[in-house]
Design a protein around this motif. Structure first.
Motif, mmCIF file in Angstrom:
data_model
loop_
_atom_site.group_PDB
_atom_site.id
_atom_site.type_symbol
_atom_site.label_atom_id
_atom_site.label_comp_id
_atom_site.label_asym_id
_atom_site.label_seq_id
_atom_site.Cartn_x
_atom_site.Cartn_y
_atom_site.Cartn_z
ATOM 1 N N VAL A 68 42.097 92.108 94.194
ATOM 2 C CA VAL A 68 42.137 92.330 95.636
ATOM 3 C C VAL A 68 42.259 93.832 95.880
ATOM 4 O O VAL A 68 43.064 94.516 95.241
ATOM 5 C CB VAL A 68 43.287 91.528 96.298
ATOM 6 C CG1 VAL A 68 44.626 91.876 95.705
ATOM 7 C CG2 VAL A 68 43.295 91.709 97.802
ATOM 8 N N TYR A 69 41.449 94.336 96.805
ATOM 9 C CA TYR A 69 41.357 95.760 97.067
ATOM 10 C C TYR A 69 41.563 96.017 98.558
ATOM 11 O O TYR A 69 41.050 95.271 99.391
ATOM 12 C CB TYR A 69 39.984 96.283 96.646
ATOM 13 C CG TYR A 69 39.738 96.141 95.159
ATOM 14 C CD1 TYR A 69 39.992 97.185 94.301
ATOM 15 C CD2 TYR A 69 39.259 94.940 94.629
ATOM 16 C CE1 TYR A 69 39.779 97.055 92.929
ATOM 17 C CE2 TYR A 69 39.045 94.799 93.272
ATOM 18 C CZ TYR A 69 39.307 95.860 92.420
ATOM 19 O OH TYR A 69 39.107 95.727 91.084
ATOM 20 N N LEU A 70 42.272 97.093 98.878
ATOM 21 C CA LEU A 70 42.578 97.461 100.261
ATOM 22 C C LEU A 70 41.910 98.786 100.583
ATOM 23 O O LEU A 70 42.078 99.774 99.856
ATOM 24 C CB LEU A 70 44.092 97.577 100.440
ATOM 25 C CG LEU A 70 44.611 98.145 101.755
ATOM 26 C CD1 LEU A 70 44.211 97.269 102.938
ATOM 27 C CD2 LEU A 70 46.126 98.300 101.698
ATOM 28 N N LEU A 121 52.301 92.964 107.273
ATOM 29 C CA LEU A 121 51.051 92.218 107.363
ATOM 30 C C LEU A 121 50.856 91.517 106.028
ATOM 31 O O LEU A 121 50.905 92.147 104.966
ATOM 32 C CB LEU A 121 49.875 93.153 107.647
ATOM 33 C CG LEU A 121 48.523 92.480 107.821
ATOM 34 C CD1 LEU A 121 48.511 91.626 109.093
ATOM 35 C CD2 LEU A 121 47.418 93.506 107.868
ATOM 36 N N LYS A 122 50.653 90.193 106.082
ATOM 37 C CA LYS A 122 50.471 89.408 104.865
ATOM 38 C C LYS A 122 49.009 88.996 104.735
ATOM 39 O O LYS A 122 48.448 88.406 105.654
ATOM 40 C CB LYS A 122 51.347 88.165 104.892
ATOM 41 C CG LYS A 122 52.826 88.465 104.829
ATOM 42 C CD LYS A 122 53.638 87.190 104.825
ATOM 43 C CE LYS A 122 55.115 87.471 104.713
ATOM 44 N NZ LYS A 122 55.899 86.218 104.720
ATOM 45 N N THR A 126 54.240 97.659 106.102
ATOM 46 C CA THR A 126 53.947 97.117 104.789
ATOM 47 C C THR A 126 52.768 96.148 104.864
ATOM 48 O O THR A 126 52.666 95.379 105.811
ATOM 49 C CB THR A 126 55.179 96.342 104.242
ATOM 50 O OG1 THR A 126 56.328 97.175 104.314
ATOM 51 C CG2 THR A 126 54.969 95.890 102.815
ATOM 52 N N ILE A 127 51.915 96.197 103.855
ATOM 53 C CA ILE A 127 50.834 95.230 103.708
ATOM 54 C C ILE A 127 51.006 94.592 102.333
ATOM 55 O O ILE A 127 51.025 95.290 101.322
ATOM 56 C CB ILE A 127 49.441 95.883 103.831
ATOM 57 C CG1 ILE A 127 49.296 96.574 105.186
ATOM 58 C CG2 ILE A 127 48.340 94.846 103.633
ATOM 59 C CD1 ILE A 127 48.014 97.376 105.346
ATOM 60 N N ARG A 128 51.170 93.280 102.314
ATOM 61 C CA ARG A 128 51.396 92.542 101.068
ATOM 62 C C ARG A 128 50.290 91.508 100.883
ATOM 63 O O ARG A 128 49.810 90.940 101.862
ATOM 64 C CB ARG A 128 52.753 91.852 101.106
ATOM 65 C CG ARG A 128 53.906 92.841 101.225
ATOM 66 C CD ARG A 128 55.233 92.204 101.512
ATOM 67 N NE ARG A 128 55.607 91.252 100.469
ATOM 68 C CZ ARG A 128 56.599 90.374 100.610
ATOM 69 N NH1 ARG A 128 57.310 90.336 101.724
ATOM 70 N NH2 ARG A 128 56.883 89.540 99.644
ATOM 71 N N SER A 176 49.690 92.438 93.441
ATOM 72 C CA SER A 176 49.505 93.816 93.890
ATOM 73 C C SER A 176 48.011 94.095 94.104
ATOM 74 O O SER A 176 47.148 93.422 93.536
ATOM 75 C CB SER A 176 50.082 94.800 92.874
ATOM 76 O OG SER A 176 49.437 94.640 91.627
ATOM 77 N N PHE A 177 47.752 95.087 94.941
ATOM 78 C CA PHE A 177 46.369 95.507 95.157
ATOM 79 C C PHE A 177 45.888 96.236 93.901
ATOM 80 O O PHE A 177 46.632 97.037 93.328
ATOM 81 C CB PHE A 177 46.271 96.434 96.373
ATOM 82 C CG PHE A 177 46.511 95.736 97.681
ATOM 83 C CD1 PHE A 177 45.531 94.939 98.244
ATOM 84 C CD2 PHE A 177 47.719 95.861 98.337
ATOM 85 C CE1 PHE A 177 45.749 94.289 99.461
ATOM 86 C CE2 PHE A 177 47.949 95.212 99.540
ATOM 87 C CZ PHE A 177 46.964 94.427 100.098
#
Length: 139
Positions: A48-50, A88-89, A121-123, A132-133
């Protein structure tokens, strides 16, 4: 007449301030070159990438397209976002299959998320477990 115009101006200004958390599936093509480059670089590794585009827009890239020979292929079954105060989840579920060529399976997805406010926070959570990203980037 003057009161009506004033009322309309106030309504328009207030409706412009009201923002919602929205989610849409997009493709990297047609987006900015930096985002296209980010997703291209992330294609070599599952995860997963942000991507932080601006203070009101983020992108989540889910990649499960890399399959080790002899192992099952992973695909994404659903995706959603939830807000929990200032967090933000990112919630998504995956499953596995031996049928590598099934065309309707989502091995690679890109989501655009328009934020309704600034989050501290973004999880991310895969199948209910926090992950984790793999990478975080942006402008």
């Amino acid at each position: 007449m003057k009161k009506l115009v004033t009322f309309l101006v106030v309504v328009i200004l207030l409706s412009g301030c009201n923002s919602e958390l929205t989610l849409s599936k997009v493709t990297p093509k047609g987006n900015n070159k930096t985002l296209q480059s980010f997703t291209t670089n992330a294609q070599d590794q599952n995860g997963v990438y942000l991507y932080l585009d601006n203070p009101k827009t983020i992108y989540i890239y889910l990649n499960e397209s890399n399959v080790i020979q002899g192992e099952k292929a992973t695909y994404v079954t659903d995706f959603k976002v939830e807000k929990d105060g200032n967090t933000l989840k990112i919630l998504y579920n995956t499953d596995k299959t031996s049928n590598y060529s099934k065309p309707k399976l989502n091995h690679e997805l890109l989501y655009k998320i328009k934020l309704d406010k600034k989050y501290d926070t973004i999880r991310s959570f895969q199948n209910g477990e926090e992950v984790s990203f793999n990478a975080v980037s942006g402008k």
